[in-house]
Write a protein that holds these residues in place. Sequence first.
Motif, PDB file in Angstrom:
ATOM      1  N   GLU A  85       0.833  -1.213   0.000  1.00 20.44           N
ATOM      2  CA  GLU A  85       0.000   0.000   0.000  1.00 20.44           C
ATOM      3  C   GLU A  85       0.860   1.252   0.000  1.00 20.44           C
ATOM      4  O   GLU A  85       0.544   2.239  -0.688  1.00 20.44           O
ATOM      5  CB  GLU A  85      -0.922  -0.005   1.225  1.00 20.44           C
ATOM      6  N   ILE A  86       1.969   1.223   0.760  1.00 15.11           N
ATOM      7  CA  ILE A  86       2.890   2.374   0.790  1.00 15.11           C
ATOM      8  C   ILE A  86       3.486   2.604  -0.588  1.00 15.11           C
ATOM      9  O   ILE A  86       3.582   3.750  -1.065  1.00 15.11           O
ATOM     10  CB  ILE A  86       4.000   2.152   1.854  1.00 15.11           C
ATOM     11  N   GLU A  87       3.880   1.518  -1.247  1.00 16.27           N
ATOM     12  CA  GLU A  87       4.425   1.629  -2.610  1.00 16.27           C
ATOM     13  C   GLU A  87       3.394   2.230  -3.560  1.00 16.27           C
ATOM     14  O   GLU A  87       3.702   3.078  -4.392  1.00 16.27           O
ATOM     15  CB  GLU A  87       4.884   0.251  -3.115  1.00 16.27           C
ATOM     16  N   ASN A  88       2.156   1.748  -3.413  1.00 15.94           N
ATOM     17  CA  ASN A  88       1.083   2.285  -4.256  1.00 15.94           C
ATOM     18  C   ASN A  88       0.884   3.775  -4.015  1.00 15.94           C
ATOM     19  O   ASN A  88       0.703   4.553  -4.959  1.00 15.94           O
ATOM     20  CB  ASN A  88      -0.237   1.533  -3.989  1.00 15.94           C
TER      21      ASN A  88
ATOM     22  N   LYS B 203       3.140   5.859  -2.913  1.00 13.74           N
ATOM     23  CA  LYS B 203       4.304   6.559  -3.484  1.00 13.74           C
ATOM     24  C   LYS B 203       4.113   6.770  -4.978  1.00 13.74           C
ATOM     25  O   LYS B 203       4.404   7.842  -5.519  1.00 13.74           O
ATOM     26  CB  LYS B 203       5.584   5.752  -3.230  1.00 13.74           C
ATOM     27  N   ASN B 204       3.650   5.713  -5.659  1.00 10.82           N
ATOM     28  CA  ASN B 204       3.407   5.821  -7.099  1.00 10.82           C
ATOM     29  C   ASN B 204       2.345   6.869  -7.410  1.00 10.82           C
ATOM     30  O   ASN B 204       2.486   7.670  -8.346  1.00 10.82           O
ATOM     31  CB  ASN B 204       2.971   4.460  -7.675  1.00 10.82           C
ATOM     32  N   ILE B 205       1.266   6.850  -6.606  1.00  8.73           N
ATOM     33  CA  ILE B 205       0.201   7.850  -6.801  1.00  8.73           C
ATOM     34  C   ILE B 205       0.747   9.247  -6.578  1.00  8.73           C
ATOM     35  O   ILE B 205       0.469  10.173  -7.337  1.00  8.73           O
ATOM     36  CB  ILE B 205      -0.978   7.556  -5.842  1.00  8.73           C
ATOM     37  N   ASN B 206       1.567   9.395  -5.530  1.00  5.28           N
ATOM     38  CA  ASN B 206       2.162  10.698  -5.214  1.00  5.28           C
ATOM     39  C   ASN B 206       3.070  11.168  -6.347  1.00  5.28           C
ATOM     40  O   ASN B 206       3.064  12.346  -6.731  1.00  5.28           O
ATOM     41  CB  ASN B 206       2.933  10.588  -3.895  1.00  5.28           C
ATOM     42  N   SER B 207       3.838  10.216  -6.908  1.00  4.40           N
ATOM     43  CA  SER B 207       4.734  10.552  -8.015  1.00  4.40           C
ATOM     44  C   SER B 207       3.942  11.000  -9.241  1.00  4.40           C
ATOM     45  O   SER B 207       4.288  11.975  -9.914  1.00  4.40           O
ATOM     46  CB  SER B 207       5.591   9.328  -8.333  1.00  4.40           C
ATOM     47  N   ILE B 208       2.828  10.256  -9.502  1.00  8.89           N
ATOM     48  CA  ILE B 208       1.984  10.625 -10.647  1.00  8.89           C
ATOM     49  C   ILE B 208       1.361  11.996 -10.428  1.00  8.89           C
ATOM     50  O   ILE B 208       1.300  12.828 -11.345  1.00  8.89           O
ATOM     51  CB  ILE B 208       0.902   9.547 -10.866  1.00  8.89           C
ATOM     52  N   GLN B 209       0.905  12.254  -9.195  1.00  8.82           N
ATOM     53  CA  GLN B 209       0.309  13.549  -8.882  1.00  8.82           C
ATOM     54  C   GLN B 209       1.327  14.673  -9.085  1.00  8.82           C
ATOM     55  O   GLN B 209       1.022  15.719  -9.656  1.00  8.82           O
ATOM     56  CB  GLN B 209      -0.196  13.569  -7.436  1.00  8.82           C
ATOM     57  N   SER B 210       2.554  14.433  -8.622  1.00  8.67           N
ATOM     58  CA  SER B 210       3.607  15.455  -8.780  1.00  8.67           C
ATOM     59  C   SER B 210       3.860  15.717 -10.251  1.00  8.67           C
ATOM     60  O   SER B 210       4.040  16.877 -10.684  1.00  8.67           O
ATOM     61  CB  SER B 210       4.905  14.989  -8.117  1.00  8.67           C
ATOM     62  N   GLU B 211       3.877  14.654 -11.044  1.00  5.95           N
ATOM     63  CA  GLU B 211       4.129  14.788 -12.483  1.00  5.95           C
ATOM     64  C   GLU B 211       2.989  15.560 -13.158  1.00  5.95           C
ATOM     65  O   GLU B 211       3.219  16.442 -14.001  1.00  5.95           O
ATOM     66  CB  GLU B 211       4.262  13.395 -13.107  1.00  5.95           C
ATOM     67  N   ILE B 212       1.752  15.257 -12.735  1.00  2.36           N
ATOM     68  CA  ILE B 212       0.591  15.968 -13.299  1.00  2.36           C
ATOM     69  C   ILE B 212       0.663  17.453 -12.956  1.00  2.36           C
ATOM     70  O   ILE B 212       0.435  18.327 -13.806  1.00  2.36           O
ATOM     71  CB  ILE B 212      -0.722  15.330 -12.797  1.00  2.36           C
ATOM     72  N   ILE B 213       0.979  17.747 -11.694  1.00  2.00           N
ATOM     73  CA  ILE B 213       1.081  19.151 -11.249  1.00  2.00           C
ATOM     74  C   ILE B 213       2.158  19.879 -12.031  1.00  2.00           C
ATOM     75  O   ILE B 213       1.986  21.021 -12.478  1.00  2.00           O
ATOM     76  CB  ILE B 213       1.358  19.216  -9.731  1.00  2.00           C
TER      77      ILE B 213
END
Length: 198
Positions: free
Chosen positions: A162-165, A167-177
Motif C-alpha cells: 500500500e505504501i508503494e502504491n 508513493k506511485n500515486i504521489n509521483s503521478i500527482q507530482s508529475e501531473i502538477i
Amino acid sequence: KIFVYLRVLLYSSPKLYMDCINVVNGCNFSGNQVAVAKHLSECDLFGCEQCDWLGTLNKLEKQHPNECKEKFIDCKNADIGCSIRCTKKDMIDHEKTCYFSPFSDKFRELTNVDLQVLKTVVKLDENQKNILSSNQVLLSTIKIQEDKINNLENQISEIKQEIENLKNINSIQSEIISNIQMISSPKQQQGQSPPQQQ
C-alpha cells in the motif's frame, strides 16, 4: 418384589390382614401389619431368584450371595485378560481349562521385587506419556504462534504494498502538477503585455 411388598405393608391399614410374601414358597403365616412385619424378620422361606435356596431375609441379603451357585461371576483370571463370565457352578469347569490359568500361576509367583520393577516400569510409562502430552501442548502453542507470525508478516507485506502504491500515486500527482504548471506558464507569458517604452 420384596421392596414393593414392604411398601404395601408399610402403607396398609394396621387392621388389614395380609399373607406373608413367602406364601409362594409354602409359608402359611398371615396377620395384621404389626404381626406380619415381626414375622418377616424370622421367616425362613425367603427364596433366591437364581436358585432353589430358601432362608431368612438376613441370610438372603448378606450370606447367600457369596454362596449361590447360580450367581454370575467373573473368572479369577479376569485381571490378566480372561473375559468369561458365567454362573458359579459353571465357573468351576471353566477355570480348569481357562487359557489364562498357566499365565495366572506364573503371574502370581512373581516376587515382590519383580512387582516393584513392574510398578516402576508402569510409572515410567505414565511419566513418558505425561511428557509426550506436554510436548504436544508445546508444539500446539508453537504452531499457534507461528500462524500469528505468518499473519503479521502478511499484514506487513500488504502495508508495504500500500505504501508503494501511495508513493506511485504521489509521483503521478507530482508529475501531473508539474505538467499543469508547464502548460499554464506559457499562457501567462503570452497574456502579459510588453513593457511600454518611455
